[in-house]
Structures are given as structure tokens and as C-alpha cells.
Design a protein around this motif. Sequence first.
Motif, PDB file in Angstrom:
ATOM      1  N   ARG A 142      -5.506   4.448  -1.491  1.00  0.00           N
ATOM      2  CA  ARG A 142      -5.616   3.112  -0.891  1.00  0.00           C
ATOM      3  C   ARG A 142      -6.712   2.308  -1.594  1.00  0.00           C
ATOM      4  NH1 ARG A 142      -4.190   0.954   4.640  1.00  0.00           N
ATOM      5  NH2 ARG A 142      -2.657   2.584   4.436  1.00  0.00           N
ATOM      6  N   MET A 200       2.232   1.712  -3.494  1.00  0.00           N
ATOM      7  CA  MET A 200       1.184   2.184  -4.412  1.00  0.00           C
ATOM      8  C   MET A 200       0.879   3.659  -4.167  1.00  0.00           C
ATOM      9  SD  MET A 200       0.521  -0.230  -6.508  1.00  0.00           S
ATOM     10  CE  MET A 200      -1.099   0.003  -7.233  1.00  0.00           C
ATOM     11  N   GLU A 201       0.861   4.068  -2.900  1.00  0.00           N
ATOM     12  CA  GLU A 201       0.618   5.476  -2.584  1.00  0.00           C
ATOM     13  C   GLU A 201       1.745   6.352  -3.125  1.00  0.00           C
ATOM     14  OE1 GLU A 201      -0.055   5.445   1.654  1.00  0.00           O
ATOM     15  OE2 GLU A 201      -2.092   4.662   1.419  1.00  0.00           O
ATOM     16  N   PHE A 251      -6.955  -2.238  -7.831  1.00  0.00           N
ATOM     17  CA  PHE A 251      -5.920  -2.706  -8.745  1.00  0.00           C
ATOM     18  C   PHE A 251      -5.538  -4.158  -8.405  1.00  0.00           C
ATOM     19  CE2 PHE A 251      -1.530  -3.176 -10.164  1.00  0.00           C
ATOM     20  CZ  PHE A 251      -1.560  -2.618 -11.427  1.00  0.00           C
ATOM     21  N   LEU A 252      -5.379  -4.425  -7.144  1.00  0.00           N
ATOM     22  CA  LEU A 252      -5.006  -5.754  -6.665  1.00  0.00           C
ATOM     23  C   LEU A 252      -6.100  -6.766  -6.955  1.00  0.00           C
ATOM     24  CD1 LEU A 252      -2.915  -7.458  -5.118  1.00  0.00           C
ATOM     25  CD2 LEU A 252      -4.073  -6.786  -3.012  1.00  0.00           C
ATOM     26  N   TYR A 286      -1.400   6.238  -6.271  1.00  0.00           N
ATOM     27  CA  TYR A 286      -2.693   5.561  -6.111  1.00  0.00           C
ATOM     28  C   TYR A 286      -3.233   5.792  -4.706  1.00  0.00           C
ATOM     29  CZ  TYR A 286      -1.848   2.828 -10.367  1.00  0.00           C
ATOM     30  OH  TYR A 286      -1.627   2.438 -11.665  1.00  0.00           O
ATOM     31  N   LEU A 345       0.822  -1.210   0.000  1.00  0.00           N
ATOM     32  CA  LEU A 345       0.000   0.000   0.000  1.00  0.00           C
ATOM     33  C   LEU A 345       0.856   1.260   0.000  1.00  0.00           C
ATOM     34  CD1 LEU A 345      -2.880  -1.068   2.409  1.00  0.00           C
ATOM     35  CD2 LEU A 345      -3.005  -0.754  -0.077  1.00  0.00           C
ATOM     36  N   GLU A 347      -7.857   2.738  -4.675  1.00  0.00           N
ATOM     37  CA  GLU A 347      -7.404   2.391  -6.026  1.00  0.00           C
ATOM     38  C   GLU A 347      -6.412   1.224  -5.996  1.00  0.00           C
ATOM     39  OE1 GLU A 347      -7.543   6.653  -8.397  1.00  0.00           O
ATOM     40  OE2 GLU A 347      -5.901   6.269  -6.989  1.00  0.00           O
ATOM     41  N   ALA A 348      -5.539   1.203  -5.003  1.00  0.00           N
ATOM     42  CA  ALA A 348      -4.554   0.122  -4.883  1.00  0.00           C
ATOM     43  C   ALA A 348      -5.251  -1.214  -4.639  1.00  0.00           C
ATOM     44  CB  ALA A 348      -3.579   0.428  -3.756  1.00  0.00           C
TER      45      ALA A 348
END
Length: 116
Positions: A105, A98-99, A111-112, A103, A95, A107-108
Motif C-alpha cells: 500500500r 497495485m497489491e 508510486f502515485l 506493490y 490499491l 509503495e502504491a
Amino acid sequence: MEYNPTLPIYLQTANAIKRDIVTGKLPPGAKLPSVRDLAVEYTINPNTVSRVYKELESEGVCFTRRGMGTFVTEDSAKIDMLKKEMAGTLIRDFLEGMEQLGYSRHEAITFLENEK
């Protein structure tokens, strides 16, 4: 094992052993290699291995029987807790990465979920 220069070798080695424990490669009650054997296996100093075993013992992940060696804990609850802690670290690192890429949280996580 290839070592990360930003993290002490004893911690990297301890983490590798913990990973072997939570994945079942080293089952509960299994005897760990001797200090010398592990030093050869990981190409590190025996004093570093002693520090690794001391660290694992202080965390309750293993125990030493005098004259017999060092063994993986037989406490399955401890192993489950260790597995959850390690998973939490991976998730937080993911996370955070990704941030850093911009992105949120949410969106991450999306995405996952969409990744195959």
C-alpha cells in the motif's frame, strides 16, 4: 457507451449518470432525459432505464415529479457524499490492483505521488 459484461447494464448506466451528476454535467435540480430518450441514448431497453431511475431514486440521487419527469437531487450534501463514495471506490480499486501487482500500500501511494 460500451458495457462491461460482468456488471448489470442498469448499474453501469446508473453509475454513468451519477458520474455526470458529481462532475456537474447534470447540475442539482436538472431534469433527466425521459425513459425513452435515455433508452435511445444508451441503446438499452426502456424497462432497464426505468430500473435505473428507480435505483437512483432509492439512493436519493434523483426524484420523480409525477407528470413532470425525473430530476437530479437538489441536496448538495448528498451530491458531495456521492462524490466521496465514488472517489473511495476508485482509490480502493487502484490499491487492490497495485497489491495484485505486488506493490505494498505504501509503495502504491509513493508510486502515485511520483506520477506526473
